[in-house]
Every structure is written in structure tokens, then in C-alpha cells.
Write a protein that holds these residues in place. Sequence first.
Motif, PDB file in Angstrom:
ATOM      1  N   GLU A 207       0.834  -1.202   0.000  1.00 31.75           N
ATOM      2  CA  GLU A 207       0.000   0.000   0.000  1.00 31.75           C
ATOM      3  C   GLU A 207       0.870   1.254   0.000  1.00 31.75           C
ATOM      4  O   GLU A 207       0.603   2.214  -0.731  1.00 31.75           O
ATOM      5  N   GLU A 208       1.902   1.252   0.842  1.00 30.66           N
ATOM      6  CA  GLU A 208       2.814   2.396   0.886  1.00 30.66           C
ATOM      7  C   GLU A 208       3.540   2.561  -0.444  1.00 30.66           C
ATOM      8  O   GLU A 208       3.756   3.683  -0.917  1.00 30.66           O
ATOM      9  N   LEU A 209       3.898   1.443  -1.050  1.00 28.34           N
ATOM     10  CA  LEU A 209       4.618   1.497  -2.320  1.00 28.34           C
ATOM     11  C   LEU A 209       3.755   2.094  -3.421  1.00 28.34           C
ATOM     12  O   LEU A 209       4.220   2.915  -4.229  1.00 28.34           O
ATOM     13  N   ARG A 210       2.507   1.724  -3.470  1.00 30.52           N
ATOM     14  CA  ARG A 210       1.619   2.242  -4.506  1.00 30.52           C
ATOM     15  C   ARG A 210       1.417   3.755  -4.357  1.00 30.52           C
ATOM     16  O   ARG A 210       1.177   4.451  -5.349  1.00 30.52           O
ATOM     17  N   ALA A 211       1.522   4.251  -3.126  1.00 27.25           N
ATOM     18  CA  ALA A 211       1.325   5.682  -2.888  1.00 27.25           C
ATOM     19  C   ALA A 211       2.606   6.488  -3.072  1.00 27.25           C
ATOM     20  O   ALA A 211       2.569   7.718  -3.017  1.00 27.25           O
ATOM     21  N   ALA A 212       3.726   5.819  -3.283  1.00 21.08           N
ATOM     22  CA  ALA A 212       5.017   6.510  -3.396  1.00 21.08           C
ATOM     23  C   ALA A 212       5.266   6.972  -4.829  1.00 21.08           C
ATOM     24  O   ALA A 212       4.689   6.447  -5.789  1.00 21.08           O
ATOM     25  N   ASP A 213       6.135   7.958  -4.957  1.00 22.65           N
ATOM     26  CA  ASP A 213       6.567   8.442  -6.271  1.00 22.65           C
ATOM     27  C   ASP A 213       8.012   8.056  -6.582  1.00 22.65           C
ATOM     28  O   ASP A 213       8.381   7.899  -7.747  1.00 22.65           O
ATOM     29  N   ILE A 214       8.832   7.912  -5.550  1.00 23.94           N
ATOM     30  CA  ILE A 214      10.241   7.561  -5.688  1.00 23.94           C
ATOM     31  C   ILE A 214      10.576   6.602  -4.545  1.00 23.94           C
ATOM     32  O   ILE A 214      10.096   6.779  -3.421  1.00 23.94           O
ATOM     33  N   VAL A 215      11.412   5.612  -4.821  1.00 21.55           N
ATOM     34  CA  VAL A 215      11.846   4.662  -3.798  1.00 21.55           C
ATOM     35  C   VAL A 215      13.358   4.725  -3.658  1.00 21.55           C
ATOM     36  O   VAL A 215      14.085   4.636  -4.655  1.00 21.55           O
TER      37      VAL A 215
END
Length: 342
Positions: A207-215
Amino acid sequence: MSGLRELGVDAELAVTFPHPFGFPADRVVRGRARLAYGASAPFTHDVLHFQSWSWLPRDLDVQLARALRRTVVINFHGDDCRLYTLTRALFPRQAQVGDGRGDAAVRRRLGRLGRIAHAAIVKDLELATYVYPFFERVFLVASPVQAHLLEQPAPLRDAARPVVLHAPSDPRYKGTRAIERAIESVQKVAQLEFRLISGVTHGRLQEELRAADIVVDQLDAVATGVFALEAMAAGKPVLAEYDPSILPPFQRDVPIVRVSPQTLADRLAELVSDVDRRRELGAAGRRYVERVHGPTRVARAALRVYDGARGAPAGLYEATAEGVAPLEPDLLRLEGFALPAR
């Protein structure tokens, strides 16, 4: 498992405890059930693909499997085979935290398993360096990404204040403090929201990954990590520290922005301000994961390992969905071993 089953293979995944991030398994067996399963598995399976350790004391299940002419391979993932006295000399960026106190035990286990298993599987040339002196055959195979992560990539936003995600499995080993310092530096000149997530379930992490723009995956590393693969599968641009010479041939074109503690702030600031570049990297990462780390493709590579584990000449190999190719041992850094290379 999903890749093997999609190819029609009757396969099961048995573990001794539930995965801390909630990954599914077919069986969880502990105590006496573990001993019973370890004693019966060689009679009921044609291939035993162990992850790091065997089931029974003194690897009796591995010995039994060999006696029954089953194919036995051992998969290593990191500290289960890493010899830190060598890591400090050969791969110093990987040795920022670990020490060599467990090296003697790791050497004994590698030596014991190497004498009775047909082959070892690892994901990169750093790990191959540790196991190659002990195993007759070593295969480099890509790490799989779970099938559901490839169903639909998360859309990238045209965010003026992009969300930057760092999700260490263990902050001590992932360079988290240096990453935080780089984030603080970038925040002085650019708008971004920093999310630091650790110790959550895999579902929450997605869920957090889908909401992120850069990792930002990790520092203090020579090879790429699993979370970087999941981020690319989600269509996110990824920054991480790694050494291209450590990557196997099938991974040499990985579209991860290579950084160090000294360059992370600059490379991150560039991505924060460049939406088009983020989209370009996100799309390239998605294509790369589908081509190299898709579960069915990795499963085909595993089947090729099972076919060659018993009969292939001794050596180092790269296994992909397309086939198995020998690699030159000179790719490895064997000069640090205090025992003969074979």
C-alpha cells in the motif's frame, strides 16, 4: 511456487515458521512435525530445493535424498552464506555492519552441504564467491517477484511534492541513517514527503509502495535488493547502491539509479524535480522485472537448474528461462579464500 505451478509442476512450499512479512506457504511445520516432514519429503518428492538450511539435524534429510537419487539444490540468500572476514576484504561496502564471528560455523555448514547436495543457487556474484569453493555446481538465478505484484502497476503522479519511500527490512543493514541525512539535505532545496516504513506486513508495505513516487532502497550494498524489484514492478523509479560488476549477466541492464552515500542527495534532487525522468525510469523498471524476474520466467530457469544439477560439469552457471550458460570463474573474487578454489 506460483511460477512452477503455472508450468504444471506439482510443487509445495514448506516452512518452519510464518514469514515475518506475511508471505504465504503451503505448510508450516514445527517441532516433531518438522522432523516427520524432513524424514518423509525425500520419499515423496523428486526435487528438494532447500532454502539455506535442511530440515533434519546433521542434514540427514539431504543425505537420505541423495541415497534415494533425488535432486538436491540449496538456495542461499545473503548472511546464510556470507563470510564477513572475506566480505570486509573483497566487498567492503557490504560489510558496514556484520562481523566475522559466525564465519567458522558458516564455513562448516557450506562444506557439509557442498559435499552432499548437487548444486547451490544464488542471485549474484558476491554470494557465488562464498559458495563456489564448496559446491560442485553453482547456478545464478534471478529472484522472482510475486505474480500479483505484476498485475497492474500503480500510476505515477505529477506530484509537485513527491512521496519518497524508504522501507528497510533492517535499518542497520540498509544504510538508513545515511539515507535520512540525504533526505534532509534535499528537503532544504526541494519539496518532498519522506516516508520511512519498517516492520510492517507485506500487504501494508505494498500500500505504501503504490502511494510513493520515488523509492530509495538501500545503501551499504553491492547487489540489488528484493524490495527494489517490487518497486520496479509497481512502476516506481528506484535509487540504490550497488556494484555493477557483482550483478550476473542477466541483470546488467537493471534500470536502478546507482548512488552512494556521497551522491544520493544529488541524484534524488534530480528525480524530485524531473517528472518525465521518473516516468521513464518507472516504465523501464516495470519492463525489466517482467522480462527477468517474472515468476514463470524464474520458474523456467529453476527447472533448467534441476535438469542440470546432477549431470552438468562442475562449474559456475547462469540459468535463465532461455537456458543455462557457463560463466568464467574469473568473475568471482576467490583470492581471499584460505582453501583451494575447488
